[in-house]
Scaffold this motif. Structure first.
Motif, PDB file in Angstrom:
ATOM      1  N   UNK A 145       4.829  -0.001   2.994  1.00 15.16           N
ATOM      2  CA  UNK A 145       3.610   0.750   3.257  1.00 15.16           C
ATOM      3  C   UNK A 145       2.924   1.269   2.012  1.00 15.16           C
ATOM      4  N   UNK A 146       3.375   0.815   0.843  1.00 10.20           N
ATOM      5  CA  UNK A 146       2.818   1.329  -0.408  1.00 10.20           C
ATOM      6  C   UNK A 146       1.323   1.082  -0.521  1.00 10.20           C
ATOM      7  N   UNK A 147       0.846  -0.014   0.032  1.00 11.85           N
ATOM      8  CA  UNK A 147      -0.573  -0.339  -0.066  1.00 11.85           C
ATOM      9  C   UNK A 147      -1.445   0.732   0.583  1.00 11.85           C
ATOM     10  N   UNK A 148      -0.889   1.418   1.553  1.00 12.59           N
ATOM     11  CA  UNK A 148      -1.610   2.498   2.219  1.00 12.59           C
ATOM     12  C   UNK A 148      -1.371   3.848   1.542  1.00 12.59           C
ATOM     13  N   UNK A 149      -0.140   4.095   1.157  1.00 18.35           N
ATOM     14  CA  UNK A 149       0.212   5.450   0.714  1.00 18.35           C
ATOM     15  C   UNK A 149       0.012   5.689  -0.779  1.00 18.35           C
ATOM     16  N   UNK A 150       0.157   4.671  -1.600  1.00 18.88           N
ATOM     17  CA  UNK A 150      -0.034   4.846  -3.042  1.00 18.88           C
ATOM     18  C   UNK A 150      -1.530   4.947  -3.339  1.00 18.88           C
ATOM     19  N   UNK A 151      -1.911   5.874  -4.189  1.00 23.25           N
ATOM     20  CA  UNK A 151      -3.329   6.172  -4.401  1.00 23.25           C
ATOM     21  C   UNK A 151      -4.118   4.983  -4.931  1.00 23.25           C
ATOM     22  N   UNK A 152      -3.455   4.079  -5.638  1.00 22.34           N
ATOM     23  CA  UNK A 152      -4.150   2.898  -6.170  1.00 22.34           C
ATOM     24  C   UNK A 152      -4.192   1.742  -5.181  1.00 22.34           C
ATOM     25  N   UNK A 161      -1.554  -3.625  17.483  1.00 18.91           N
ATOM     26  CA  UNK A 161      -0.570  -4.203  16.600  1.00 18.91           C
ATOM     27  C   UNK A 161      -1.206  -4.450  15.252  1.00 18.91           C
ATOM     28  N   UNK A 162      -0.414  -4.509  14.261  1.00 25.17           N
ATOM     29  CA  UNK A 162      -0.951  -4.632  12.914  1.00 25.17           C
ATOM     30  C   UNK A 162      -0.488  -5.873  12.226  1.00 25.17           C
ATOM     31  N   UNK A 163      -0.915  -6.001  10.991  1.00 32.74           N
ATOM     32  CA  UNK A 163      -0.785  -7.238  10.244  1.00 32.74           C
ATOM     33  C   UNK A 163       0.646  -7.669  10.080  1.00 32.74           C
ATOM     34  N   UNK A 164       0.935  -8.875  10.324  1.00 30.98           N
ATOM     35  CA  UNK A 164       2.113  -9.634   9.957  1.00 30.98           C
ATOM     36  C   UNK A 164       3.332  -8.765   9.766  1.00 30.98           C
ATOM     37  N   UNK A 165       3.356  -7.945   8.777  1.00 32.85           N
ATOM     38  CA  UNK A 165       4.355  -6.908   8.557  1.00 32.85           C
ATOM     39  C   UNK A 165       3.609  -5.699   8.036  1.00 32.85           C
ATOM     40  N   UNK A 166       4.142  -4.513   8.276  1.00 35.22           N
ATOM     41  CA  UNK A 166       3.408  -3.299   7.895  1.00 35.22           C
ATOM     42  C   UNK A 166       3.343  -3.135   6.394  1.00 35.22           C
ATOM     43  N   UNK A 167       3.991  -4.066   5.667  1.00 29.45           N
ATOM     44  CA  UNK A 167       3.936  -4.057   4.209  1.00 29.45           C
ATOM     45  C   UNK A 167       2.529  -3.857   3.698  1.00 29.45           C
ATOM     46  N   UNK A 168       1.533  -4.468   4.338  1.00 30.30           N
ATOM     47  CA  UNK A 168       0.172  -4.412   3.826  1.00 30.30           C
ATOM     48  C   UNK A 168      -0.625  -3.237   4.357  1.00 30.30           C
ATOM     49  N   UNK A 169      -0.178  -2.655   5.432  1.00 29.54           N
ATOM     50  CA  UNK A 169      -0.879  -1.526   6.037  1.00 29.54           C
ATOM     51  C   UNK A 169      -2.386  -1.734   6.051  1.00 29.54           C
ATOM     52  N   UNK A 170      -2.828  -2.795   6.602  1.00 28.30           N
ATOM     53  CA  UNK A 170      -4.255  -3.069   6.666  1.00 28.30           C
ATOM     54  C   UNK A 170      -4.743  -2.895   8.083  1.00 28.30           C
ATOM     55  N   UNK A 171      -6.015  -2.577   8.249  1.00 32.09           N
ATOM     56  CA  UNK A 171      -6.557  -2.206   9.542  1.00 32.09           C
ATOM     57  C   UNK A 171      -6.534  -3.360  10.515  1.00 32.09           C
ATOM     58  N   UNK A 195      -0.302  12.244  -6.021  1.00 27.11           N
ATOM     59  CA  UNK A 195       0.391  11.823  -7.233  1.00 27.11           C
ATOM     60  C   UNK A 195       1.902  11.894  -7.058  1.00 27.11           C
ATOM     61  N   UNK A 196       2.376  12.888  -6.307  1.00 27.73           N
ATOM     62  CA  UNK A 196       3.811  12.975  -6.049  1.00 27.73           C
ATOM     63  C   UNK A 196       4.284  11.827  -5.161  1.00 27.73           C
ATOM     64  N   UNK A 197       3.480  11.449  -4.187  1.00 28.56           N
ATOM     65  CA  UNK A 197       3.820  10.273  -3.375  1.00 28.56           C
ATOM     66  C   UNK A 197       3.860   9.028  -4.251  1.00 28.56           C
ATOM     67  N   UNK A 198       2.901   8.901  -5.172  1.00 31.79           N
ATOM     68  CA  UNK A 198       2.929   7.780  -6.113  1.00 31.79           C
ATOM     69  C   UNK A 198       4.266   7.751  -6.861  1.00 31.79           C
ATOM     70  N   UNK A 199       4.687   8.904  -7.349  1.00 27.36           N
ATOM     71  CA  UNK A 199       5.936   8.979  -8.117  1.00 27.36           C
ATOM     72  C   UNK A 199       7.139   8.594  -7.254  1.00 27.36           C
ATOM     73  N   UNK A 200       7.152   9.071  -6.015  1.00 31.88           N
ATOM     74  CA  UNK A 200       8.274   8.771  -5.127  1.00 31.88           C
ATOM     75  C   UNK A 200       8.359   7.287  -4.804  1.00 31.88           C
ATOM     76  N   UNK A 201       7.224   6.642  -4.620  1.00 30.30           N
ATOM     77  CA  UNK A 201       7.259   5.219  -4.310  1.00 30.30           C
ATOM     78  C   UNK A 201       7.756   4.406  -5.499  1.00 30.30           C
ATOM     79  N   UNK A 202       7.403   4.824  -6.693  1.00 27.14           N
ATOM     80  CA  UNK A 202       7.923   4.154  -7.884  1.00 27.14           C
ATOM     81  C   UNK A 202       9.435   4.358  -7.973  1.00 27.14           C
ATOM     82  N   UNK A 203       9.872   5.594  -7.769  1.00 25.68           N
ATOM     83  CA  UNK A 203      11.306   5.894  -7.844  1.00 25.68           C
ATOM     84  C   UNK A 203      12.083   5.160  -6.755  1.00 25.68           C
ATOM     85  N   UNK A 204      11.525   5.103  -5.549  1.00 26.01           N
ATOM     86  CA  UNK A 204      12.203   4.410  -4.459  1.00 26.01           C
ATOM     87  C   UNK A 204      12.340   2.925  -4.704  1.00 26.01           C
TER      88      UNK A 204
END
Length: 596
Positions: free
Chosen positions: A486-493, A6-16, A520-529
């Motif tokens: 899940x942006x914390x995991x998927x966004x490059x920054x 199981x993972x952290x509190x909510x998957x929002x943080x996507x931390x190990x 970079x395209x995933x970064x763009x999609x997360x911003x757009x979403x």
């Protein structure tokens, strides 16, 4: 997440984190009897964990399980069944017409567990001085960044009960990020603004697990009563908790929670069957055994449907070098990992259905997406999501077309004659994890790859991944309905962008870090979403995100088990679903225990 982890509190943080597959020293044999004696005197709940908490400081937490669902609340919360955003410390909120101003009204008369008032000053301190403070390495901040420029919001106190967030642009997921816990300004402010001998804020060493539990001031349903490393955490009812029952009675009803640290998932089952635990998340292999014992054991097994999390392996695609000029990943292996055909071949080589049949006893389903199946943004294979059915022949064809070669014994080599062999790290202490890894090891052997397994203590795994010192890992994360969580995991920054981790604040510098076009395209999609409020358009944006992940395969998703939880008949009020990442305890404040 039941079973694998199981993972952290909510998957929002996507931390190990993996709750069910960490190794911890077992309790002494006499302790369960002591706990039973205590239960006879006061209403208490006995549950378990397989790992110790890493910190009592929410802002610095990056693992699960942790103490915070019991001890702290945020402005809002997520309903454990529907995932709807519901009021918590804030009784209401308003969003301006331009979607850039969110104003929250706090409940009147709230107090901290030490009796001090909880006001807008605490919210302002928590966000402005802690979460938005670049000197404090908190993962919460990643979720608060908005737009392509990752601009942080402004926070203003309007009066003692009202707080305003001012956004640089509309952000549809922003409200959900405010589940982050509120911290006590009167106890922590000084530590933020004073520095230690290392030049960092003292806050970074404040409220560690070496802090006496009674010094931790909380606003959630429970306070920390005691903590003994590798044995137990004991929670006591917070006398100033803000929630009230239907008749105005104080909550929570249960006076004490005993959180036993057990050695592994097998130990948890032994303790549940012997009557020492009141609630236990089940692995698929536990189901058939316990199902026969329901009536005699006075418990029920709840089926929450598919778990909301993801189980996967990831490759380290990082080509950067450290401050000494040394690559984080062996350049030879890095070339393999950064070849898309190689990653896809590995996906085709994994017999995931056999994992379900043999390890999950058929209680589960194939997983093909980074978005949880319960989410309205989930893209199914029927809707066009690419999948990788078990096909060793296809895997070999991909490898040879990419320049890899086989010798007479069927062993795989790259074009330069290097044997294809790499190491997978995984959390130790779980039979399920070992079985998963052994199955994958055999599958990859079938296409000429030697996979070495390195089971390690969970905290060691977290450290290795954080230091970029790994080749491949196996893990499970919890999930939720909002992809942007899940942006914390998927966004490059993102600070948890494990498969190609960039520079981190306060960490040694790295050089030659490269972000690929598809990242970079995933970064763009997360911003757009995040900017989009039209639900149909958001679905299309996150569908494109899922297509990229399944094509590029920086991670290979495996299987989704069914969420199962065994609950003693004496525990009343449990509501459970695959979205419940808190071990059947998302509504712990209204649970009751009764004598049968």
């Amino acid at each position: 997440m039941n079973g694998v982890g199981m993972y952290i509190q909510r998957w929002r943080y996507w931390l190990l984190a993996i709750a069910a597959i960490a190794t911890i020293t077992t309790l002494s044999a006499c302790q369960p009897q002591n706990l039973k004696s205590q239960a006879a005197r006061i209403p208490q709940l006995v549950i378990s964990t397989t790992t110790d908490p890493k910190t009592f400081n929410y802002a610095l937490n990056n693992s699960s399980p942790n103490v915070f669902p019991f001890t702290f609340d945020g402005l809002v919360d997520e309903h454990g069944i529907t995932a709807e955003i519901v009021p918590a410390l804030a009784e209401s909120w308003q969003i301006s017409e331009d979607k850039k101003h969110l104003t929250f009204a706090l409940r009147d008369g709230m107090k901290w567990s030490d009796g001090q008032p909880l006001t807008a000053d605490d919210v302002l301190f928590t966000y402005k001085d802690v979460y938005l403070n670049e000197a404090i390495p908190t993962d919460v901040r990643d979720g608060l960044r908005i737009g392509s420029k990752k601009i942080l919001p402004e926070v203003k106190k309007l009066d003692d009960r009202r707080i305003e967030f001012i956004l640089p642009e509309p952000s549809s997921p922003f409200l959900r990020t405010l589940v982050a816990k509120i911290l006590p300004a009167h106890r922590l402010r000084q530590s933020v603004f004073t520095k230690g001998s290392d030049g960092n804020p003292r806050f970074l060493t404040t409220w560690g697990t070496d802090t006496p539990p009674n010094e931790i001031v909380t606003n959630g349903p429970y306070t920390l009563e005691s903590y003994i490393n590798s044995q137990r955490v004991v929670y006591h009812r917070n006398p100033y908790y803000w929630r009230k029952g239907a008749q105005g009675e104080p909550l929570p009803y249960i006076e004490r929670i005993i959180w036993q640290v057990v050695e592994n998932s097998d130990g948890r089952m032994l303790r549940f069957r012997s009557g020492d635990l009141d609630i236990a998340g089940l692995r698929p292999e536990d189901f058939s055994l316990l199902k026969r014992e329901e009536q005699r054991g006075k418990f029920n097994i709840l089926n929450g449907g598919p778990t909301s999390g993801t189980t996967f392996i990831a490759f380290n695609l990082n080509r950067a070098i450290n401050k000494d000029g040394k690559p984080f990943v062996d350049p030879i292996k890095s070339d393999w990992f950064n070849t898309k055909a190689f990653r896809q071949a590995v996906a085709y080589a994994l017999d995931r259905q056999s994992i379900i049949n043999n390890l999950y006893r058929g209680i589960g389903e194939l997983q093909n997406s980074p978005v949880s199946v319960q989410s309205p943004y989930f893209l199914s294979p029927q809707q066009g999501l690419k999948v990788y059915e078990y096909n060793p022949k296809k895997a070999k064809e991909l490898l040879t077309s990419a320049g890899f070669k086989y010798d007479a014994r069927g062993q795989l080599f790259d074009a330069k004659g290097n044997r294809i062999r790499f190491t997978m790290i995984l959390p130790a202490g779980s039979r399920s994890a070992q079985q998963f890894a052994a199955q994958m090891q055999q599958d990859l052997k079938g296409i000429g790859i030697q996979l070495d397994l390195n089971p390690v203590d969970f905290n060691v795994m977290v450290e290795n991944v954080g230091n970029r010192n790994w080749e491949c890992y196996f893990i499970s994360y919890t999930g939720g309905v909002e992809p942007n969580d899940g942006a914390n995991y998927w966004v490059s920054s993102g600070t948890s962008h494990d498969f190609n981790q960039g520079p981190n604040v306060g960490a040694p510098p790295i050089k030659n870090w490269v972000v690929s076009d598809w990242e970079q395209e995933i970064d763009r999609l997360f911003v757009a979403g995040a900017r989009e409020y039209d639900e149909n358009k958001r679905k299309q944006i996150y569908a494109d995100f899922q297509r990229i992940v399944q094509d590029q395969l920086p991670v290979i998703h495996l299987v989704t088990p069914t969420a199962l939880s065994a609950i003693r008949d004496r525990v009343k009020g449990v509501q459970f679903s695959g979205l419940d990442t808190r071990g059947s305890l998302w509504n712990v404040y209204e649970l009751k225990v009764t004598d049968n």
